[in-house]
Design an enzyme around this catalytic site. Structure first.
Site, PDB file in Angstrom:
ATOM      1  N   TYR A 192       0.870  -1.184   0.000  1.00  0.00           N
ATOM      2  CA  TYR A 192       0.000   0.000   0.000  1.00  0.00           C
ATOM      3  C   TYR A 192       0.904   1.230   0.000  1.00  0.00           C
ATOM      4  O   TYR A 192       2.091   1.128  -0.340  1.00  0.00           O
ATOM      5  CB  TYR A 192      -0.888  -0.123   1.258  1.00  0.00           C
ATOM      6  CG  TYR A 192      -2.060   0.790   1.318  1.00  0.00           C
ATOM      7  CD1 TYR A 192      -3.027   0.800   0.323  1.00  0.00           C
ATOM      8  CD2 TYR A 192      -2.234   1.649   2.407  1.00  0.00           C
ATOM      9  CE1 TYR A 192      -4.122   1.648   0.406  1.00  0.00           C
ATOM     10  CE2 TYR A 192      -3.324   2.493   2.496  1.00  0.00           C
ATOM     11  CZ  TYR A 192      -4.260   2.494   1.492  1.00  0.00           C
ATOM     12  OH  TYR A 192      -5.336   3.337   1.567  1.00  0.00           O
ATOM     13  N   ARG A 245      -5.825  10.555 -11.000  1.00  0.00           N
ATOM     14  CA  ARG A 245      -5.197  11.220  -9.849  1.00  0.00           C
ATOM     15  C   ARG A 245      -4.759  10.143  -8.877  1.00  0.00           C
ATOM     16  O   ARG A 245      -5.401   9.888  -7.870  1.00  0.00           O
ATOM     17  CB  ARG A 245      -6.207  12.192  -9.207  1.00  0.00           C
ATOM     18  CG  ARG A 245      -5.611  13.196  -8.261  1.00  0.00           C
ATOM     19  CD  ARG A 245      -6.277  13.093  -6.884  1.00  0.00           C
ATOM     20  NE  ARG A 245      -5.856  11.903  -6.185  1.00  0.00           N
ATOM     21  CZ  ARG A 245      -6.470  11.378  -5.136  1.00  0.00           C
ATOM     22  NH1 ARG A 245      -7.552  11.905  -4.663  1.00  0.00           N
ATOM     23  NH2 ARG A 245      -6.007  10.287  -4.542  1.00  0.00           N
ATOM     24  N   LYS A 263      -5.832  -1.780  -2.769  1.00  0.00           N
ATOM     25  CA  LYS A 263      -6.987  -1.507  -1.894  1.00  0.00           C
ATOM     26  C   LYS A 263      -7.752  -2.808  -1.624  1.00  0.00           C
ATOM     27  O   LYS A 263      -8.184  -3.064  -0.513  1.00  0.00           O
ATOM     28  CB  LYS A 263      -7.936  -0.502  -2.554  1.00  0.00           C
ATOM     29  CG  LYS A 263      -7.367   0.900  -2.701  1.00  0.00           C
ATOM     30  CD  LYS A 263      -7.624   1.777  -1.495  1.00  0.00           C
ATOM     31  CE  LYS A 263      -6.896   3.110  -1.618  1.00  0.00           C
ATOM     32  NZ  LYS A 263      -7.010   3.957  -0.435  1.00  0.00           N
ATOM     33  N   GLU A 335     -12.035   5.249  -6.730  1.00  0.00           N
ATOM     34  CA  GLU A 335     -10.724   5.511  -6.141  1.00  0.00           C
ATOM     35  C   GLU A 335      -9.850   6.318  -7.085  1.00  0.00           C
ATOM     36  O   GLU A 335      -9.685   5.958  -8.256  1.00  0.00           O
ATOM     37  CB  GLU A 335     -10.042   4.156  -5.847  1.00  0.00           C
ATOM     38  CG  GLU A 335      -8.838   4.246  -4.961  1.00  0.00           C
ATOM     39  CD  GLU A 335      -9.148   4.620  -3.521  1.00  0.00           C
ATOM     40  OE1 GLU A 335     -10.016   3.991  -2.899  1.00  0.00           O
ATOM     41  OE2 GLU A 335      -8.515   5.572  -3.016  1.00  0.00           O
ATOM     42  N   ASP A 336      -9.308   7.386  -6.590  1.00  0.00           N
ATOM     43  CA  ASP A 336      -8.293   8.168  -7.301  1.00  0.00           C
ATOM     44  C   ASP A 336      -8.727   8.650  -8.689  1.00  0.00           C
ATOM     45  O   ASP A 336      -7.951   8.618  -9.655  1.00  0.00           O
ATOM     46  CB  ASP A 336      -6.968   7.382  -7.358  1.00  0.00           C
ATOM     47  CG  ASP A 336      -6.339   7.262  -5.963  1.00  0.00           C
ATOM     48  OD1 ASP A 336      -6.992   7.667  -4.977  1.00  0.00           O
ATOM     49  OD2 ASP A 336      -5.206   6.777  -5.851  1.00  0.00           O
ATOM     50  N   ASP A 358     -13.813   6.710  -1.888  1.00  0.00           N
ATOM     51  CA  ASP A 358     -12.880   6.543  -0.779  1.00  0.00           C
ATOM     52  C   ASP A 358     -12.134   7.842  -0.466  1.00  0.00           C
ATOM     53  O   ASP A 358     -11.875   8.157   0.698  1.00  0.00           O
ATOM     54  CB  ASP A 358     -11.885   5.453  -1.191  1.00  0.00           C
ATOM     55  CG  ASP A 358     -11.016   4.988  -0.064  1.00  0.00           C
ATOM     56  OD1 ASP A 358     -11.489   4.972   1.086  1.00  0.00           O
ATOM     57  OD2 ASP A 358      -9.857   4.619  -0.329  1.00  0.00           O
ATOM     58  N   ASP A 359     -11.794   8.583  -1.506  1.00  0.00           N
ATOM     59  CA  ASP A 359     -10.991   9.796  -1.307  1.00  0.00           C
ATOM     60  C   ASP A 359     -11.821  10.926  -0.710  1.00  0.00           C
ATOM     61  O   ASP A 359     -11.301  11.746   0.040  1.00  0.00           O
ATOM     62  CB  ASP A 359     -10.369  10.225  -2.639  1.00  0.00           C
ATOM     63  CG  ASP A 359      -9.546   9.099  -3.222  1.00  0.00           C
ATOM     64  OD1 ASP A 359      -8.549   8.725  -2.592  1.00  0.00           O
ATOM     65  OD2 ASP A 359      -9.937   8.542  -4.267  1.00  0.00           O
ATOM     66  N   ASN A 500      -0.507  11.681  -0.034  1.00  0.00           N
ATOM     67  CA  ASN A 500       0.257  10.447  -0.260  1.00  0.00           C
ATOM     68  C   ASN A 500       0.922  10.463  -1.627  1.00  0.00           C
ATOM     69  O   ASN A 500       0.440  11.156  -2.520  1.00  0.00           O
ATOM     70  CB  ASN A 500      -0.698   9.247  -0.189  1.00  0.00           C
ATOM     71  CG  ASN A 500      -1.327   9.111   1.183  1.00  0.00           C
ATOM     72  OD1 ASN A 500      -0.644   9.157   2.185  1.00  0.00           O
ATOM     73  ND2 ASN A 500      -2.637   8.971   1.212  1.00  0.00           N
TER      74      ASN A 500
HETATM   75  O1  LIG Z   1      -4.291   5.270  -0.986  1.00  0.00           O
HETATM   76  C1  LIG Z   1      -4.031   5.896   0.058  1.00  0.00           C
HETATM   77  O2  LIG Z   1      -3.057   5.706   0.746  1.00  0.00           O
HETATM   78  C2  LIG Z   1      -5.024   6.935   0.537  1.00  0.00           C
HETATM   79  C3  LIG Z   1      -5.780   7.451  -0.604  1.00  0.00           C
HETATM   80  O3  LIG Z   1      -6.867   6.996  -0.906  1.00  0.00           O
HETATM   81  C4  LIG Z   1      -5.133   8.447  -1.464  1.00  0.00           C
HETATM   82  O4  LIG Z   1      -4.129   9.034  -1.097  1.00  0.00           O
HETATM   83  O5  LIG Z   1      -5.656   8.628  -2.569  1.00  0.00           O
HETATM   84 MG   LIG Z   2      -7.248   7.214  -2.986  1.00  0.00          MG
END
Ligand SMILES: O=C([O-])CC(=O)C(=O)O
Ligand SMILES: [Mg+2]
Length: 644
Positions: A192, A245, A263, A335-336, A358-359, A500
């Site tokens: 991760y 992103r 994830k 996600e992202d 999630d973000d 991150n």
């Molecule tokens: O993935 C991770 O560590 C946390 C997160 O969702 C991000 O930074 O987009």
């Molecule tokens: Mg994320």
């Protein structure tokens, strides 16, 4: 040896072309008996074969030939409960290592779902034609874990550790999860953040074999077929990205696949969702990353990103196909995605699908939990504090909104009023009313009456926040001056550097503690080692959505929830904050250690499920009496199963 893959399964049934009428689920049956019911819509609607107490390999030969004999338009149905207890099987409970066939011999050693490597015992080596394919020694799974940790620790380069873990996941799934669960604090930074970020950046060159499902513009009009190519049918969680992103690293196009894979491995390791129920997806609509477009090893579509209608149509086809294929209760975690799509997708699909971002929402829930816990150290209620954010994208506005919602609930203050306690700075300075016309819609609620302020230090001095939160995606933006300004204003400044991976963190743990003379209550999105300052050891917390999404997902699945509601995020937050012990506080921690994460996830899942029942959004009836116990019982156990 019988090894039956789906392709020959379909060929046997004489099926050609794009659509497969077959679906299959395993029905739980008494040991050593297998019943296959072939449902043919046109004729022979209920032909069935019952085979009892015979050699499992022979059983399968019979079963498959009868499947092959039925009408090509038939549907073969093996039913599996949504929450499976199979994975919790103990030594004395014998199971058959099912795929679509009984795996054996060489194929069994290469089947990651059933392979046990040197842990196959003598009986299994005889029964499954493994003699000679393994060296003579038989070892336990625990010894395998010990040996693997030994070799992983020898790698100096984090990316090598990552690749070793990915290889293990492909070779022996149970061992991968056992290793991860038993060594979660050590291996989380490998599978991760931060290492997964580097893996995505270098995905093209480290790529060995595909994992997850790639859906590109080339698959437009065919997404249902693509979903059918995935070997598993009982999907409960999908993590999907379009790679625009990735963490704070920007547009990594198709190489973002590392994120859904990472994830989902946490869904299993931390939340106990069966690996076979998890589907990682990357939507490839191109990339605007010039470096990747010019990289001969790039694995994605070599074109600039599709936008507007073309993008929306592909996403809509995907969302529709998912619901048609897996039903109403499959959870889709966005996600992202880049801000402009993330908010729109969430708004568009939250009323028709079980979705969460999630973000926006997961990060909000974990930060709120950390703040609630931090209040025990800094004092006051949420409403007594002033919050300043650097970064007004998904995470920044998502966290801000959940804090405002919680303040409003606690005090009966209107949401609009609660929002005034929160200010956001973006790349153009403080978000204020005079910027309203040019603001993106998700920033508008945060445009307060205030003089424009261009930079963060001035905003800190002017607004005098008690809490400073970084969600900018830009590293080293909490400078010495900023942290010192926070420390001058507050006895215990709360500082969260959430971006991150580590390279994008707004400041390091060491900087936060040193520049505040050891007074900061600090947490970060990516992990930092403990810091010694003036003879005291400070252990920074990791405010990462990994605390939340596995338990949240489990709670949604086990209650059969059909929609995500904001109150479920608050419920998840509350459950997480309640897991912080006095011993944790004494060490300066505002999050419980990850080593207890399965217990934490069970509590989060139970709170989320309870909320789903309360809101009338749960379909699994009746409600289990003890939801924490129920959550624990549902969790995937990676211990090897004994083969008959
Ligand atoms: O993935 C991770 O560590 C946390 C997160 O969702 C991000 O930074 O987009
Ligand atoms: Mg994320």
């Amino acid at each position: 040896m019988i090894s039956l893959h789906r392709s020959c399964f379909l060929n046997n049934a004489g099926i050609s072309g794009s659509s497969s009428p077959f679906s299959y689920k395993l029905k739980k049956l008494p040991p050593a008996s297998v019943k296959v019911t072939a449902l043919a819509p046109n004729k022979d609607r209920n032909s069935s074969v019952l085979i009892e107490n015979s050699n499992p390999l022979e059983e399968i030969k019979d079963v498959t030939s009868s499947i092959a004999d039925v009408d090509p338009n038939s549907t073969v149905s093996f039913e599996e409960p949504e929450v499976s207890y199979d994975d919790a099987a103990s030594d004395d409970q014998l199971v058959t290592p099912w795929s679509l066939s009984v795996a054996s011999g060489y194929a069994l050693l290469r089947d990651p779902h059933h392979n046990k490597g040197l842990a196959f015992n003598e009986k299994e080596r005889d029964a499954y034609y493994l003699r000679g394919l393994l060296p003579p020694t038989v070892i336990s799974q625990d010894l395998q874990v010990k040996k693997l940790m030994h070799s992983i620790r020898k790698y100096q380069v984090p990316l090598q550790k990552y690749m070793a873990m990915m290889d293990l996941q492909e070779l022996n799934e149970r061992l991968f999860y056992k290793l991860l669960i038993n060594n979660v604090e050590e291996l989380l930074p490998v599978v991760y953040t931060p290492t997964v970020g580097e893996a995505c950046q270098k995905y093209g060159s480290i790529f060995r074999r595909p994992q997850g499902l790639f859906i590109s513009l080339k698959e437009k009009g065919k997404i249902r077929e693509v979903l059918r190519n995935w070997p598993q049918r009982n999907i409960q969680v999908i993590v999907v990205t379009d790679g625009e992103r990735i963490l704070g690293l920007g547009d990594l196009g198709c190489q973002g696949m590392g994120i859904p894979i990472g994830k989902l491995s946490l869904y299993t390791a931390l939340g106990g969702v069966r690996p076979s129920a998890c589907l990682p997806v990357t939507i490839d609509v191109g990339t605007n990353n010039e470096k990747l477009l010019n990289d001969e090893f790039y694995i994605g579509l070599r074109q600039r990103r599709a936008t507007g209608q073309e993008y929306a149509e592909l996403m809509h086809e995907f969302m529709t196909a998912v619901k048609q294929t897996y039903g109403e209760k499959v959870l889709i975690q966005f996600e992202d995605f880049a801000n402009h799509n993330a908010f729109d997708l969430l708004a568009k699909y939250s009323t028709t699908h079980l979705v969460f971002n999630d973000d926006i929402q997961g990060t909000a829930s974990v930060v709120l939990a950390g703040l609630v816990a931090a209040l025990k150290v800094v004092g006051g209620t949420l409403a007594d504090h002033r919050f300043l954010f650097l970064g007004a994208g998904e995470a920044g506005t998502g966290i801000a909104e959940l804090i405002a919602l919680e303040i409003s609930k606690q005090t009966n203050m209107p949401l609009q009023e609660a929002r005034k306690k929160i200010s956001l700075v973006d790349s153009k300075g403080l978000i204020v009313k005079s910027r309203m016309v040019s603001l993106q819609h998700f920033k508008k609620p945060w445009a307060h009456d205030h003089e424009p302020i261009k930079n963060l230090v001035d905003a800190v001095k002017e607004i005098k926040p008690t809490v400073l939160i970084g969600t900018s995606g830009v590293g080293r933006t909490f400078t010495k001056e900023v942290v010192e300004a926070m420390a001058a204003l507050n006895e215990k400044p709360v500082i969260f550097s959430l971006s991150n991976p580590t390279s994008q963190s707004e400041c390091t743990a060491e900087e936060a503690y040193t520049w505040s003379q050891g007074r900061a209550i600090f947490a970060s999105g990516s992990p930092f080692d403990p810091v010694e300052y003036n003879g005291r050891v400070f252990v920074p917390g990791q405010a990462n959505n990994a605390y939340i999404f596995p338990g949240l997902g489990l709670g949604l699945i086990m209650s059969g929830a059909i929609r995500v509601h904001d109150d479920m995020l608050l419920a998840a937050s509350e459950a997480l904050a309640a897991q912080v012990t006095q011993e944790n506080f004494d060490k300066g921690l505002i999050y419980p250690p990850f080593r207890n994460i399965r217990k934490i996830s069970a509590h989060i899942a139970a709170n989320v499920a309870a909320k789903a029942y309360e809101l009338g959004l749960a379909t699994r009836q009746p409600q289990p009496q003890d939801l924490v116990k129920y959550a624990e019982n549902c969790m995937y156990n990676p211990a090897y199963q004994s083969y008959r």
